[in-house]
Scaffold this motif. Structure first.
Motif, short mmCIF file in Angstrom:
data_model
loop_
_atom_site.label_atom_id
_atom_site.label_comp_id
_atom_site.label_asym_id
_atom_site.label_seq_id
_atom_site.Cartn_x
_atom_site.Cartn_y
_atom_site.Cartn_z
N THR A 57 0.83 -1.21 0.00
CA THR A 57 0.00 0.00 0.00
C THR A 57 0.86 1.26 0.00
O THR A 57 0.63 2.18 -0.79
N ARG A 58 1.82 1.35 0.90
CA ARG A 58 2.63 2.57 1.00
C ARG A 58 3.45 2.79 -0.27
O ARG A 58 3.59 3.93 -0.74
N ALA A 59 4.00 1.73 -0.82
CA ALA A 59 4.81 1.85 -2.04
C ALA A 59 3.96 2.36 -3.21
O ALA A 59 4.41 3.20 -4.00
N ILE A 60 2.74 1.87 -3.32
CA ILE A 60 1.85 2.34 -4.39
C ILE A 60 1.52 3.81 -4.19
O ILE A 60 1.52 4.59 -5.15
N ALA A 61 1.25 4.22 -2.95
CA ALA A 61 0.95 5.63 -2.69
C ALA A 61 2.13 6.51 -3.09
O ALA A 61 1.95 7.57 -3.71
#
Length: 229
Positions: A57-61
């Motif tokens: 999730t954080r990497a995609i954001a």
């Protein structure tokens, strides 16, 4: 204090999108892609509030240049309020990590609230997934929108910052978006834009069935009423 990672800056945004997300790697890219594709003259920033995800999730954001805040996963109300506190826009737009906005979302919805002197608004939506998702779609579009105090779903809610602050943000109770909507509409004008401006996932209906989904939300609403919201 939450950690704060910022990979992209928007000067003086008109609107801040707040996206709570926990293990939403399968959906978040679609949401952020739709925000990146907005066709509008309004400036916007995107804040993803991560609820202690164990996936990407954080990497995609970060891939989409969003501001990333980290929250312990305590509740979606806490995540939304944290994002609002970090936001710098005059308007706050709350969408979920499985919501896709249409390209005209900001132009249509901001034009609607300004033309009607509203403090907050939602719009009609489309619920994707199983055919029985249509019942939820019809309830939101034709029941929630016609209530004396319209329920603005947390996956699609635009509110002026002053109005948000006046009522203290989302209360930390079950069905926090219903509680928020009712508190807001007691003081200030709210309404629905009668255009379909977002698509939201019907994954809960796919997983739990229509009866299970209705029971889930009914149980949450009983909890909200017990909390006197």
């Amino acid at each position: 204090m939450p950690s704060d990672e910022r990979d992209g800056d928007v000067d003086e945004p008109d609107v801040s999108f707040v996206v709570p997300a926990r293990n939403e790697g399968d959906y978040l890219r679609g949401t952020l892609g739709s925000l990146a594709a907005l066709d509008t003259d309004y400036a916007a920033e995107v804040i993803v509030v991560d609820g202690d995800s164990s996936d990407d999730t954080r990497a995609i954001a970060r891939e989409y240049g969003a501001t990333v805040l980290q929250e312990g996963g305590s509740s979606i109300a806490v995540a939304r309020n944290m994002g609002a506190d970090r936001a710098t826009g005059e308007w706050l737009a709350f969408v979920d990590a499985d919501t896709r906005v249409r390209a005209n979302y900001l132009t249509e919805l901001l034009g609607f609230v300004e033309a009607n002197g509203l403090a907050a608004a939602s719009s009609y939506c489309r619920i994707t997934g199983p055919h029985r998702s249509v019942l939820m779609e019809l309830t939101i579009n034709h029941v929630f929108s016609r209530l004396e105090r319209p329920i603005l779903p947390g996956f699609n809610c635009l509110v002026h910052r002053r109005a948000f602050e006046e009522i203290g943000g989302f209360p930390e109770v079950a069905n926090e978006d219903t509680a928020f909507s009712r508190a807001l509409a007691r003081r200030l004008p709210t309404a629905y834009c009668p255009n379909v401006l977002v698509e939201s996932s019907g994954r809960r209906i796919a997983d739990q069935g229509l009866t299970g989904t209705l029971w889930h939300y009914l149980s949450l609403d009983v909890e909200r009423l017990r909390a006197e919201y």
